[in-house]
Structure formats: C-alpha cells, structure tokens
Design a protein around this motif. Structure first.
Motif, PDB file in Angstrom:
ATOM      1  N   LEU A 111      30.723  39.774  49.093  1.00  0.00           N
ATOM      2  CA  LEU A 111      32.096  39.279  48.954  1.00  0.00           C
ATOM      3  C   LEU A 111      32.837  40.281  48.201  1.00  0.00           C
ATOM      4  O   LEU A 111      34.034  39.993  48.580  1.00  0.00           O
ATOM      5  N   LEU A 112      32.389  40.609  47.231  1.00  0.00           N
ATOM      6  CA  LEU A 112      33.160  41.774  46.446  1.00  0.00           C
ATOM      7  C   LEU A 112      34.073  42.892  47.000  1.00  0.00           C
ATOM      8  O   LEU A 112      35.117  42.927  46.647  1.00  0.00           O
ATOM      9  N   PRO A 113      33.258  43.725  47.990  1.00  0.00           N
ATOM     10  CA  PRO A 113      34.245  44.655  48.646  1.00  0.00           C
ATOM     11  C   PRO A 113      35.146  43.866  49.377  1.00  0.00           C
ATOM     12  O   PRO A 113      36.365  44.545  49.621  1.00  0.00           O
ATOM     13  N   VAL A 114      35.047  42.717  50.076  1.00  0.00           N
ATOM     14  CA  VAL A 114      36.136  42.044  50.808  1.00  0.00           C
ATOM     15  C   VAL A 114      37.183  41.668  49.579  1.00  0.00           C
ATOM     16  O   VAL A 114      38.387  42.105  50.053  1.00  0.00           O
ATOM     17  N   THR A 115      37.081  41.108  48.869  1.00  0.00           N
ATOM     18  CA  THR A 115      38.215  40.827  47.856  1.00  0.00           C
ATOM     19  C   THR A 115      38.973  42.020  47.193  1.00  0.00           C
ATOM     20  O   THR A 115      40.112  42.115  46.848  1.00  0.00           O
ATOM     21  N   LEU A 116      37.912  43.163  46.922  1.00  0.00           N
ATOM     22  CA  LEU A 116      38.408  44.341  46.576  1.00  0.00           C
ATOM     23  C   LEU A 116      39.353  44.971  47.493  1.00  0.00           C
ATOM     24  O   LEU A 116      40.399  45.631  47.217  1.00  0.00           O
ATOM     25  N   GLY A 173      41.169  40.942  41.964  1.00  0.00           N
ATOM     26  CA  GLY A 173      39.661  40.845  42.834  1.00  0.00           C
ATOM     27  C   GLY A 173      38.738  40.116  42.342  1.00  0.00           C
ATOM     28  O   GLY A 173      37.832  39.358  42.905  1.00  0.00           O
ATOM     29  N   MET A 174      38.690  40.188  41.047  1.00  0.00           N
ATOM     30  CA  MET A 174      37.515  39.168  40.356  1.00  0.00           C
ATOM     31  C   MET A 174      37.944  37.918  40.418  1.00  0.00           C
ATOM     32  O   MET A 174      36.982  36.935  40.920  1.00  0.00           O
ATOM     33  N   MET A 175      39.091  37.495  40.321  1.00  0.00           N
ATOM     34  CA  MET A 175      39.589  36.037  40.607  1.00  0.00           C
ATOM     35  C   MET A 175      39.265  35.700  41.991  1.00  0.00           C
ATOM     36  O   MET A 175      38.814  34.538  42.324  1.00  0.00           O
ATOM     37  N   GLY A 176      39.725  36.534  42.946  1.00  0.00           N
ATOM     38  CA  GLY A 176      39.353  36.357  44.346  1.00  0.00           C
ATOM     39  C   GLY A 176      37.981  36.344  44.615  1.00  0.00           C
ATOM     40  O   GLY A 176      37.323  35.553  45.475  1.00  0.00           O
ATOM     41  N   LEU A 177      37.235  36.966  44.089  1.00  0.00           N
ATOM     42  CA  LEU A 177      35.767  36.797  44.070  1.00  0.00           C
ATOM     43  C   LEU A 177      35.201  35.423  43.721  1.00  0.00           C
ATOM     44  O   LEU A 177      34.484  34.721  44.471  1.00  0.00           O
ATOM     45  N   LEU A 178      35.675  34.774  42.800  1.00  0.00           N
ATOM     46  CA  LEU A 178      35.490  33.514  42.299  1.00  0.00           C
ATOM     47  C   LEU A 178      35.863  32.270  43.369  1.00  0.00           C
ATOM     48  O   LEU A 178      35.334  31.498  43.747  1.00  0.00           O
ATOM     49  N   LEU A 179      37.145  32.836  43.851  1.00  0.00           N
ATOM     50  CA  LEU A 179      37.834  31.689  45.048  1.00  0.00           C
ATOM     51  C   LEU A 179      37.001  31.954  46.121  1.00  0.00           C
ATOM     52  O   LEU A 179      36.517  30.797  46.636  1.00  0.00           O
ATOM     53  N   VAL A 235      46.461  45.936  24.901  1.00  0.00           N
ATOM     54  CA  VAL A 235      45.704  44.684  24.427  1.00  0.00           C
ATOM     55  C   VAL A 235      45.743  43.800  25.484  1.00  0.00           C
ATOM     56  O   VAL A 235      44.785  43.254  25.911  1.00  0.00           O
ATOM     57  N   PRO A 236      47.049  43.671  26.334  1.00  0.00           N
ATOM     58  CA  PRO A 236      46.643  42.781  27.486  1.00  0.00           C
ATOM     59  C   PRO A 236      45.751  43.183  28.495  1.00  0.00           C
ATOM     60  O   PRO A 236      45.046  42.355  29.214  1.00  0.00           O
ATOM     61  N   LEU A 237      45.708  44.471  28.682  1.00  0.00           N
ATOM     62  CA  LEU A 237      44.702  45.238  29.679  1.00  0.00           C
ATOM     63  C   LEU A 237      43.351  44.762  29.321  1.00  0.00           C
ATOM     64  O   LEU A 237      42.533  44.479  29.948  1.00  0.00           O
ATOM     65  N   LEU A 238      43.045  44.993  27.842  1.00  0.00           N
ATOM     66  CA  LEU A 238      41.650  44.483  27.496  1.00  0.00           C
ATOM     67  C   LEU A 238      41.366  43.112  27.799  1.00  0.00           C
ATOM     68  O   LEU A 238      40.142  42.714  28.143  1.00  0.00           O
ATOM     69  N   VAL A 239      42.145  42.157  27.390  1.00  0.00           N
ATOM     70  CA  VAL A 239      41.985  40.792  27.573  1.00  0.00           C
ATOM     71  C   VAL A 239      41.877  40.650  29.261  1.00  0.00           C
ATOM     72  O   VAL A 239      40.986  39.634  29.799  1.00  0.00           O
ATOM     73  N   ALA A 240      42.605  41.159  29.976  1.00  0.00           N
ATOM     74  CA  ALA A 240      42.455  40.972  31.590  1.00  0.00           C
ATOM     75  C   ALA A 240      41.020  41.627  32.001  1.00  0.00           C
ATOM     76  O   ALA A 240      40.511  40.890  32.841  1.00  0.00           O
ATOM     77  N   ALA A 241      40.718  42.665  31.423  1.00  0.00           N
ATOM     78  CA  ALA A 241      39.358  43.156  31.720  1.00  0.00           C
ATOM     79  C   ALA A 241      38.206  42.198  31.271  1.00  0.00           C
ATOM     80  O   ALA A 241      37.487  41.922  32.254  1.00  0.00           O
ATOM     81  N   ALA A 242      38.203  41.664  30.278  1.00  0.00           N
ATOM     82  CA  ALA A 242      37.325  40.839  29.916  1.00  0.00           C
ATOM     83  C   ALA A 242      37.360  39.455  30.685  1.00  0.00           C
ATOM     84  O   ALA A 242      36.361  39.034  30.884  1.00  0.00           O
ATOM     85  N   LEU A 243      38.494  39.060  30.774  1.00  0.00           N
ATOM     86  CA  LEU A 243      38.475  37.798  31.666  1.00  0.00           C
ATOM     87  C   LEU A 243      37.867  38.117  33.041  1.00  0.00           C
ATOM     88  O   LEU A 243      37.230  37.075  33.555  1.00  0.00           O
ATOM     89  N   GLY A 244      38.267  39.273  33.633  1.00  0.00           N
ATOM     90  CA  GLY A 244      37.880  39.674  35.044  1.00  0.00           C
ATOM     91  C   GLY A 244      36.585  39.834  35.078  1.00  0.00           C
ATOM     92  O   GLY A 244      35.722  39.218  36.134  1.00  0.00           O
ATOM     93  N   ALA A 245      35.621  40.279  33.948  1.00  0.00           N
ATOM     94  CA  ALA A 245      34.348  40.221  33.925  1.00  0.00           C
ATOM     95  C   ALA A 245      33.691  38.808  33.812  1.00  0.00           C
ATOM     96  O   ALA A 245      32.717  38.707  34.445  1.00  0.00           O
ATOM     97  N   GLY A 246      34.365  37.965  32.983  1.00  0.00           N
ATOM     98  CA  GLY A 246      33.855  36.375  33.041  1.00  0.00           C
ATOM     99  C   GLY A 246      33.938  35.596  34.410  1.00  0.00           C
ATOM    100  O   GLY A 246      33.131  34.971  34.801  1.00  0.00           O
ATOM    101  N   TYR A 247      35.209  36.108  35.171  1.00  0.00           N
ATOM    102  CA  TYR A 247      35.163  35.551  36.408  1.00  0.00           C
ATOM    103  C   TYR A 247      34.091  36.120  37.305  1.00  0.00           C
ATOM    104  O   TYR A 247      33.761  35.140  38.140  1.00  0.00           O
ATOM    105  N   ALA A 248      33.881  37.170  37.291  1.00  0.00           N
ATOM    106  CA  ALA A 248      32.994  37.874  38.171  1.00  0.00           C
ATOM    107  C   ALA A 248      31.481  37.290  37.838  1.00  0.00           C
ATOM    108  O   ALA A 248      30.816  36.865  38.756  1.00  0.00           O
ATOM    109  N   LEU A 249      31.134  37.063  36.519  1.00  0.00           N
ATOM    110  CA  LEU A 249      29.763  36.299  36.230  1.00  0.00           C
ATOM    111  C   LEU A 249      29.869  34.786  36.677  1.00  0.00           C
ATOM    112  O   LEU A 249      28.886  34.509  36.999  1.00  0.00           O
ATOM    113  N   ALA A 250      31.091  34.263  36.722  1.00  0.00           N
ATOM    114  CA  ALA A 250      31.329  32.744  37.044  1.00  0.00           C
ATOM    115  C   ALA A 250      30.903  32.775  38.605  1.00  0.00           C
ATOM    116  O   ALA A 250      30.134  32.152  39.142  1.00  0.00           O
TER     117      ALA A 250
END
Length: 271
Positions: A110-115, A160-166, A235-250
């Motif tokens: 599903l990851l390639p689909v959301t990306l 894309g990571m948020m879309g993967l969780l959805l 700084v927001p870029l780093l936070v977005a990347a960290a949250l995106g990784a968390g969404y991917a793990l979820a």
C-alpha cells in the motif's frame, strides 16, 4: 558481516519494490480520467478562490502563500482520495486477497500507492503557482527558494505516511471513499494548509500538532514567506519527518492486526 550484508540486500530490495510500485501506480493513475480531473482542475479552482479571498481581505503581499497553500490542498486531496480508492480499487479488481496473501508485507504493497498519489498531487503545487503567476501576476519571491525545494518533498512524504495510515484503516471498510469525503476539509483546516491554525478554536491545537501535515505545511509556508532564519523551515521539517515515521509505524501495526483479523474471519472482500 553476513548479517549486515543481508540487511543491506533487504533494504535494496525494499527500495526497489517501492520504486517499481510508485512508477506503476503513477502510470496507472495518469491514465485515469478521474485522477486527471482531480489533479488538473481542482487545484486550479482552489488557487483561484484563494487568490481572490486574499485580495478581498486586503492582503496582496500573501498571494504567493495563497497559491502555495492551494497547492498543498491539492496534494492532500489527491492523497486522501487515492488512499481511500486504493483498497476499493483492489476489491473491484479482485486482487485484494492476492495482495494480502502475498509474501510481501501489506504495508509495502500500500505504501507505493499512497506515495504515487502524493507524486501525482505534486503537480498541484507547480500548477497553482504557475496559475497565479500567469493569471494573477503573483511574484515568485520565495524567502528561501532552496529550502522550499526541500520542504515540498518532505511535506509530500509526510502526507504519504498519513495516507498509508488511512489506507490501513480503510481496509476494513467496504465504502472507504464515503469516509474520505468528509475528511478532506477538516484536515486541511486543522493543518493550516491555507489559513493559520491560530485562527481556529483553542481546543483544536492539540489535534493540529499531532498531524504531520501541520508541520509540513508550516515548513513550506516558512520557506515561502517566512523570516530570514532557516530554522523556521528546518525545525518544522524535522517534526514533520518524525511524525510521518510515527504514522508509518502505526500503519504497519494496524495493517498487521487487520490482516490477522481478515484471515481469521475470511471476510476481506466483504468487510
């Protein structure tokens, strides 16, 4: 040493799988009339409305921000409806059960689909900015042009990571698109894609902070019309990347539970 080589080989195969999947789904979506309509027309409508609203508010200096925000709205819409349609399309094609039963983890399917939906949506960014320049004379005076080129891909990946969780949660729903429709406007409002989150009620702030789209949009807007400090973007870029990784793990955890439930109930195509 052998274990390290095996890990490298697994990583290379995974990246190749994702690259081939993204290329395949981008080719597929580029031939879909619905996808083309959403990718071409909707962002331009967003951009036109945004520019007129900012002009009516007496804020002509933020017209470029309006065009960029409309582009982010187009990317989010593409990811949202692409994620909802990803599972539904596989059900219609009769391939969802095969994908779940394949040795490849469902998350990597599903990851390639959301990306791919995010890649298709990046057209919206270029189209809305160009539309504003050509039709409304919006000046291209980015505060940090190079950081803008960095912020957009990171924002797209977080989307894309948020879309993967959805997509992971949509597996359980027969009519996933019905849930995707009401999620469009609330998410871009809570994420501050077009208007700042500071104008929203106070109780919405924790929800906004938990969304990677909020931080990705903040980085893009800071690169567009922020101050001289690069930290406003990084700084927001780093936070977005960290949250995106968390969404991917979820998403991986949710997909594992969904897959086990589907195998036990034998109702994947019906759920």
């Amino acid at each position: 040493m052998i274990r390290t080589l095996r890990l490298i080989a697994v990583g290379v195969r995974t990246l190749r799988l994702i690259a081939v999947g993204v290329r395949t789904h981008v080719s597929y979506m580029s031939r879909s009339p619905i996808e083309i309509t959403f990718a071409v027309l909707v962002p331009l409508v967003y951009a036109t409305l945004a520019v007129y609203l900012f002009r009516a508010a007496g804020d002509p200096d933020r017209l470029l921000t309006a065009s960029v925000g409309a582009g982010l709205m187009g990317i989010w819409g593409s990811v949202l409806f692409g994620s909802g349609g990803a599972v539904q399309n596989q059900r219609w094609l009769g391939t969802l059960e095969t994908l779940v039963a394949a040795p490849t983890p469902l998350a990597l399917v599903l990851l390639p689909v959301t990306l791919a939906t995010a890649v298709i949506g990046t057209y919206a960014m270029g189209a809305t900015v160009l539309w504003g320049v050509v039709l409304f004379g919006v000046p291209l005076d980015f505060a940090h042009p190079l950081l803008f080129l960095l912020a957009v891909p990171v924002c797209v990946l977080s989307l894309g990571m948020m879309g993967l969780l959805l997509a992971a949660t949509f597996v359980l729903l027969r009519n996933a698109n019905a849930l995707a429709n009401p999620l469009d406007t609330p998410i871009w409002l809570l994420s501050g894609l077009l208007v700042p989150v500071t104008v929203l009620p106070e109780w919405t702030r924790p929800v906004s902070w938990a969304l990677p789209t909020t931080w990705g949009a903040r980085a893009v807007h800071a690169a567009t019309s922020g101050g001289p400090s690069a930290a406003e973007v990084l700084v927001p870029l780093l936070v977005a990347a960290a949250l995106g990784a968390g969404y991917a793990l979820a998403a991986v955890l949710v997909l594992g539970r969904v897959e086990r439930r589907a195998r036990a109930a034998a109702s994947l195509a019906l759920a």
